[in-house]
Motif scaffolding. Structure first.
Motif, mmCIF file in Angstrom:
data_model
loop_
_atom_site.group_PDB
_atom_site.id
_atom_site.type_symbol
_atom_site.label_atom_id
_atom_site.label_comp_id
_atom_site.label_asym_id
_atom_site.label_seq_id
_atom_site.Cartn_x
_atom_site.Cartn_y
_atom_site.Cartn_z
ATOM 1 N N MET A 1 48.788 53.343 99.838
ATOM 2 C CA MET A 1 48.618 54.078 98.526
ATOM 3 C C MET A 1 49.877 54.059 97.888
ATOM 4 O O MET A 1 50.044 54.172 96.686
ATOM 5 N N ILE A 2 51.015 54.681 98.695
ATOM 6 C CA ILE A 2 52.332 54.749 98.159
ATOM 7 C C ILE A 2 52.681 53.615 97.711
ATOM 8 O O ILE A 2 53.338 53.311 96.415
ATOM 9 N N VAL A 3 52.514 52.255 98.233
ATOM 10 C CA VAL A 3 52.753 51.144 97.773
ATOM 11 C C VAL A 3 52.164 50.713 96.353
ATOM 12 O O VAL A 3 52.825 50.235 95.464
ATOM 13 N N GLU A 4 50.923 51.330 96.384
ATOM 14 C CA GLU A 4 50.190 51.123 94.974
ATOM 15 C C GLU A 4 50.777 51.749 93.844
ATOM 16 O O GLU A 4 50.681 51.337 92.550
ATOM 17 N N PHE A 5 51.335 53.009 94.252
ATOM 18 C CA PHE A 5 51.998 53.959 93.445
ATOM 19 C C PHE A 5 53.238 53.181 92.690
ATOM 20 O O PHE A 5 53.512 53.266 91.722
ATOM 21 N N GLY A 6 53.708 52.649 93.779
ATOM 22 C CA GLY A 6 55.117 51.936 93.304
ATOM 23 C C GLY A 6 54.701 50.614 92.385
ATOM 24 O O GLY A 6 55.410 50.536 91.365
ATOM 25 N N HIS A 7 53.681 49.823 92.796
ATOM 26 C CA HIS A 7 53.222 48.961 91.858
ATOM 27 C C HIS A 7 52.918 49.432 90.527
ATOM 28 O O HIS A 7 53.483 48.626 89.287
ATOM 29 N N PHE A 8 52.213 50.572 90.390
ATOM 30 C CA PHE A 8 51.751 51.095 89.239
ATOM 31 C C PHE A 8 53.011 51.535 88.200
ATOM 32 O O PHE A 8 53.164 51.058 87.217
ATOM 33 N N ALA A 9 54.008 52.221 89.002
ATOM 34 C CA ALA A 9 55.300 52.386 88.264
ATOM 35 C C ALA A 9 56.054 51.318 87.639
ATOM 36 O O ALA A 9 56.416 51.474 86.547
ATOM 37 N N PHE A 10 55.780 50.415 88.523
ATOM 38 C CA PHE A 10 56.530 48.786 87.990
ATOM 39 C C PHE A 10 55.910 48.481 86.898
ATOM 40 O O PHE A 10 56.481 47.765 85.748
ATOM 41 N N ILE A 11 54.572 48.291 86.777
ATOM 42 C CA ILE A 11 53.701 47.957 85.580
ATOM 43 C C ILE A 11 54.062 48.813 84.373
ATOM 44 O O ILE A 11 54.326 48.475 83.202
ATOM 45 N N LEU A 12 54.002 50.345 84.827
ATOM 46 C CA LEU A 12 54.684 51.227 83.530
ATOM 47 C C LEU A 12 55.892 50.682 82.958
ATOM 48 O O LEU A 12 56.149 50.970 81.862
ATOM 49 N N ALA A 13 56.746 50.549 83.948
ATOM 50 C CA ALA A 13 58.240 50.132 83.820
ATOM 51 C C ALA A 13 58.315 49.294 82.777
ATOM 52 O O ALA A 13 59.213 49.069 81.712
ATOM 53 N N LEU A 14 57.292 48.198 82.758
ATOM 54 C CA LEU A 14 57.365 47.010 81.923
ATOM 55 C C LEU A 14 56.879 47.602 80.336
ATOM 56 O O LEU A 14 57.624 47.237 79.398
ATOM 57 N N VAL A 15 56.023 48.581 80.364
ATOM 58 C CA VAL A 15 55.480 49.167 79.052
ATOM 59 C C VAL A 15 56.693 49.908 78.683
ATOM 60 O O VAL A 15 57.166 49.764 77.356
ATOM 61 N N MET A 16 57.505 50.697 79.459
ATOM 62 C CA MET A 16 58.594 51.494 78.953
ATOM 63 C C MET A 16 59.618 50.853 78.424
ATOM 64 O O MET A 16 60.495 51.167 77.762
ATOM 65 N N ALA A 17 60.018 49.560 79.134
ATOM 66 C CA ALA A 17 60.825 48.737 78.655
ATOM 67 C C ALA A 17 60.725 48.327 77.211
ATOM 68 O O ALA A 17 61.578 48.200 76.536
ATOM 69 N N ALA A 18 59.510 47.913 77.020
ATOM 70 C CA ALA A 18 59.006 47.488 75.508
ATOM 71 C C ALA A 18 59.322 48.646 74.567
ATOM 72 O O ALA A 18 59.850 48.487 73.529
ATOM 73 N N VAL A 19 59.100 49.985 75.176
ATOM 74 C CA VAL A 19 58.941 51.099 74.105
ATOM 75 C C VAL A 19 60.535 51.272 74.011
ATOM 76 O O VAL A 19 61.064 51.530 72.786
#
Lengths: 611, 143
Positions: A1-19
Motif C-alpha cells: 500500500m505504501i509502495v502504491e502511495f509512492g508510485h502514485f506520488a511519482f505519477i503526480l510528480a510528472l503532472v506537477m513538473a508540467a505545471v
C-alpha cells in the motif's frame, strides 16, 4: 500500500513538473514557486515509498526482488535503493526537485523574473527525467508471482561507501542542473550582470562542493574498500565525473570575473551550459550501456536512446538559445595581459582544454568502435601525457593569479611575494632532486602553489573570500604532493607466505600469522591475521552464498606518512598468497581534497551572507 | 586598431590557442598511447607486428574451464574466443570475479615466439551477468 502511495506520488510528480514548467515559462510566478516546492515533496514521498519496499523486503516489487535480500543488513537495504539503475534515477530526480525547491525558497534570489524563469526551466528538466523514469525504468512495478527471497545486492556494493558516494556525487552532478536553469533563464530574460553572478553563485558553490566531495569519496572508496589498489584509474565513468568538475571549476573562476568586473558574460553562461551538459553526458554513458566499466548499470538500448534524446533536447535547446540570445550580452571591459582577469581567462582556457582532452579520450574508443576501426581503449598513458601536461602550468598560474590586481598591474607590488615563493620552492625541490623529471617538476609546481597561497593569505584581508581562495589553492597543492608521493614511493610485495613468516617492507615489518574461518551476517570468510609493526590486521576473502560470489576485503593500516595495504590471495594448504603494498602520503591526497571541498563550503557561506 | 577590434582579436586568439592546445595534446596522446584490443584468434594468426609487441595491449575472451593453474602467486590459464586459445600468465592476486568459464579482459604484452600473453592486469567484470563489449563482439552470435 505504501509502495502504491509512492508510485502514485511519482505519477503526480510528472503532472506537477508540467505545471511548474508551464507556470514558470508562462506568467504565473507564484504558482511556479508552489509547484516547485510541491514537486520536491512528491518526489520525497515517492523516494520514501520505494525505500519502504526495500526496508520491509517486499519482494512483490520487482526492483526489490532483483536487488535486495531479506538477510542483508539494514544499512545495505537502504543504500541498495540507489544501488541499481531504477532506484538511483529516483534519487537523481529527487535531487533535481530539491534544487527546484531551493530556487523557489532561497532569499538570495533578488530578481523575481529570473527566479520564475529558472524554476520553469528546472521544471522542464524534471519533466523529462520523471517521464524517462516512469516509462523506461519504473521501480514501483509489481509482479504477480513474488519470489520467496531476493537476488541480493552485488556484494561489491555492500559497503558503507555506497551510502555516501552516489548520494554526494548526484548532489553535485544534478546540482549543476540549477546552474544550467539559471543560465538558460538569463538567456530568456536577457539580463546577465554582477547581480546575476551573485544569484547563481550559491548554486555553483553547492554543486561544486558536492561534486568535489563525491569524486573524492568515490576515489577513497575504490582505494580503501574495493581493494583496487589505487585511487584513480581514468575509467570512462570516472572521467565522466571529472568532466563536469573541470567545467564547473572553470565556471567558478569565470564567475569571479563577472561578479567583480561585469565582463565574461557570454563565456560564463556558456560554461554553465557546458557543465550540466557534461553531467548529462556522464548520465548517458553510465546508463546506456555504451561503455563497459565497473560503474555501468545493466544495458538497455531504449534507455540509452531516451537519455540521448533528453541530452539533445536540453543541451541542444540551450545552445540554440545561446546562439540567438548571447550576441545581445556584449561587454567591453578591457584588461591587460598581466591582470587578474587575464590570469582567470588563462585558467579557464587550461581547464576547458583539459575537459576537451578528457572528453576526446573518453569518446574516442566509442567512435572507433562505431566506425569499425578497431577496438581500442584509452588509458592512463594517454591522460598522463596530455592532462598532466596542462595541469602543471595551471598549478603555477594558480600561484600567481591571486596577487594580480584587476584590470592592469599598477605597480608590480607582487614581485616580492613571487620571489619569496620561488626561493622556498627551489629549496624544497632540492630534497627530491634526482627523481624522475616529471615528478620533480610536479612537486615543484605544487610547492610553488602552496607557498604562494600561504603568502597570499598572510597578506590578504582575511575575508571569507580570501580564506576560500587560500583553502582551494593550498588544498590542490597538498593533493598534488599526495599524488606524486604515492607514485614515487609506492612499494609492493607479493609472496606466498607460510604461517609465522616475517618479512620487512620499507621501514615496516610484516608477520603473517595464519588464516581461520569466520562468519559474517550474510557471508562466510577466511580471515588472515597479519601483524604489522605491532598492529594486528585482518584481511579477508568473503563468500556470499546468496549470489555465490567472492569479495576480497583488504586490511589497511593508516598513518600520516603512509598507508599499508594487505590483501589475502588464494592458498596452497596453509601457505597463502599475500600482497602487501605501501602507499605513502595518501593522507595528503584526501586532506587536500577535504580542503578543496571546504573552500566550496566557505564560498557558499559568503555567497549566502552577502547583503 | 580600435580597442574593440583588439579585444575581439585577443578573444579569438585565446580561443584558437585553447582549442589548438587541446587538439594538439589529444592527437599526440592518441597517436602513441592508446591500447588496442586483440582477440586470441588475431594473436594466433601472427597479426601483430614487432612494434606492436613491444606495446601493452588488451586481450579478452572466456577463461577456458579447467585450464586455470596456480603455482604460488602465479597463474596460468587459457583465454578462448571459441576459435583460438591463448595462454595467459599473471602474477598477483586475482580480482574477485575471475572465474573459469567467465569472460575476462587482460592488459599486458604478447610474446609471439612463445605465444604467451604476460598479463600485468586482469580486469574481471563487475557482476556475473555482465560481459565486456569487446568480448561479446569477438565471441559473435553464439553467446
Amino acid at each position: 500500500m505504501i509502495v502504491e502511495f509512492g508510485h502514485f506520488a511519482f505519477i503526480l510528480a510528472l503532472v506537477m513538473a508540467a505545471v511548474q514548467t508551464v507556470a514558470g515559462l508562462g506568467n504565473k510566478p507564484e504558482l511556479a514557486r508552489r509547484a516547485a516546492i510541491t514537486l520536491f515533496g512528491l518526489c520525497l514521498v515517492a523516494f520514501s515509498g520505494l525505500t519502504w519496499a526495500y526496508v520491509t523486503s517486499d519482494f512483490s516489487v520487482i526492483n526489490v526482488a532483483l536487488n535486495s535480500h531479506s538477510l542483508k543488513p539494514m544499512l545495505y537495504k537502504i543504500s541498495g535503493v540507489w544501488g541499481n539503475h531504477e532506484g538511483s534515477m529516483i534519487l537523481w530526480i529527487t535531487i533535481l526537485a530539491l534544487f527546484g525547491a531551493a530556487m523557489a525558497l532561497t532569499p538570495t534570489f533578488t530578481d523575481p523574473q529570473l527566479r520564475q524563469r529558472s524554476i520553469g526551466v528546472q521544471g522542464l528538466l524534471s519533466l523529462g527525467f520523471i517521464a524517462f523514469s516512469l516509462f523506461t525504468s519504473n521501480p514501483f512495478l509489481r509482479t504477480d508471482t513474488p519470489p520467496f527471497d531476493g537476488n541480493s545486492l552485488n556484494p561489491v556494493l555492500q559497503d558503507p561507501g555506497l551510502a555516501f558516494h552516489p548520494t554526494t556525487l548526484y548532489l553535485g552532478y544534478v546540482g549543476f542542473s540549477s546552474v544550467f536553469s539559471i543560465a538558460a533563464a538569463a538567456l530568456i530574460t536577457g539580463r546577465v550582470d554582477q547581480a546575476w553572478a551573485r544569484m547563481v553563485k550559491p548554486f555553483v558553490a553547492v554543486a561544486w562542493l558536492a561534486l568535489t566531495a563525491g569524486i573524492a569519496l568515490g576515489s577513497a572508496w575504490a582505494y580503501y574498500e574495493l581493494g583496487w589498489g589505487g585511487f584513480w584509474f581514468w575509467d570512462p565513468v570516472e572521467n565522466a565525473s571529472l568532466l563536469p568538475w573541470l567545467a564547473g571549476t572553470a565556471l567558478l573562476h569565470s564567475l569571479l570575473v563577472l561578479e567583480a568586473r561585469g565582463s565574461l558574460k557570454r563565456w560564463t553562461i556558456l560554461l554553465a551550459v557546458i557543465a550540466f551538459t557534461m553531467s548529462l553526458l556522464g548520465t548517458f554513458l553510465v546508463r546506456s550501456g555504451v561503455l563497459s566499466s565497473v560503474h555501468t548499470f545493466a544495458t538497455d538500448p531504449t534507455r540509452g536512446a531516451f537519455i540521448l534524446a533528453l541530452l539533445a533536447f536540453y543541451c541542444g535547446g540551450a545552445f540554440t538559445l545561446y546562439a540567438f540570445r548571447a550576441p545581445a550580452l556584449k561587454t567591453l571591459r578591457l584588461f591587460t595581459p598581466v591582470s587578474r582577469e587575464a590570469s582567470l581567462v588563462a585558467n579557464n582556457l587550461l581547464l576547458i582544454a583539459m575537459t576537451a582532452t578528457i572528453l576526446t579520450g573518453t569518446l574516442y574508443p566509442l567512435v572507433m568502435d562505431a566506425l569499425n576501426l578497431g577496438q581500442i581503449s584509452v588509458g592512463p598513458p594517454y591522460y598522463n601525457a596530455t592532462v598532466v601536461m596542462m595541469a602543471l602550468p595551471l598549478l603555477v598560474l594558480c600561484g600567481i593569479g591571486p596577487f594580480l590586481p584587476w584590470k592592469r598591474p599598477g605597480r608590480w607590488t607582487f614581485k616580492n611575494a613571487l620571489a619569496t615563493t620561488a626561493l622556498i620552492t627551489a629549496a624544497a625541490m632540492l630534497f627530491i632532486l634526482g627523481r624522475p623529471a616529471m615528478q620533480v617538476i610536479g612537486f615543484g609546481c605544487a610547492m610553488w602553489l602552496m607557498t604562494s597561497s600561504v603568502i597570499y593569505l598572510v597578506q590578504s584581508n582575511k575575508s571569507l573570500k580570501s580564506i576560500s581562495l587560500f583553502l582551494g589553492h593550498f588544498g590542490m597543492g597538498i593533493a598534488v604532493i599526495g599524488m606524486i608521493g604515492t607514485a614515487l614511493w609506492k612499494v609492493e610485495d607479493i609472496r606466498v607466505a607460510k604461517p609465522g613468516e616475517a618479512f620487512t617492507l620499507g621501514r615496516h615489518t610484516v608477520t603473517f600469522e595464519g588464516v581461520k574461518d569466520v562468519e559474517g551476517p550474510n557471508y562466510i570468510a577466511q580471515e588472515a591475521t597479519v601483524i604489522l609493526d605491532g598492529a594486528t590486521l585482518h584481511p579477508q576473502r568473503r563468500w556470499y552464498p546468496v549470489s555465490d560470489s567472492d569479495t576480497t576485503e583488504a586490511a589497511i593500516k593508516l598513518s600520516f606518512l603512509d598507508d599499508l595495504y594487505v590483501v589475502l590471495g588464494e592458498n596452497d594448504g596453509d601457505n597463502w598468497v599475500l600482497r602487501t603494498t605501501i602507499h605513502p602520503f595518501v593522507s595528503l591526497l584526501w586532506g587536500g581534497f577535504a580542503l578543496i571541498a571546504l573552500a566550496g563550503g566557505v564560498m557558499l557561506l559568503y555567497s549566502l551572507r552577502r547583503k | 586598431m580600435t580597442p574593440r577590434a583588439r579585444a575581439r582579436l585577443m578573444s579569438i586568439l585565446v580561443v584558437v590557442l585553447g582549442l589548438g592546445l587541446a587538439a594538439g595534446f589529444a592527437l599526440y596522446g592518441l597517436s602513441g598511447k592508446i591500447t588496442y584490443f586483440h582477440s586470441p584468434t588475431e594473436l594466433a594468426s601472427g597479426a601483430l607486428t614487432d612494434k606492436q609487441m613491444t606495446r601493452q595491449i588488451r586481450i579478452g575472451g572466456l577463461v577456458k574451464a579447467g585450464t586455470v593453474v596456480r603455482e604460488g602467486d602465479t597463474y596460468t590459464f587459457i583465454v578462448t574466443d571459441n576459435a583460438s586459445d591463448l595462454m595467459v600468465t599473471y602474477r598477483g592476486v586475482m580480482p574477485d570475479l575471475f572465474r573459469e568459464g567467465q569472460s575476462v579482459i587482460a592488459y599486458g604484452k604478447y610474446d609471439n615466439a612463445e605465444q604467451i600473453f604476460a598479463a600485468s592486469q586482469i580486469l574481471a567484470k563487475h557482476d556475473e551477468n555482465y560481459m565486456p563489449a569487446e568480448v561479446k563482439k569477438i565471441l559473435g552470435p553464439q553467446k
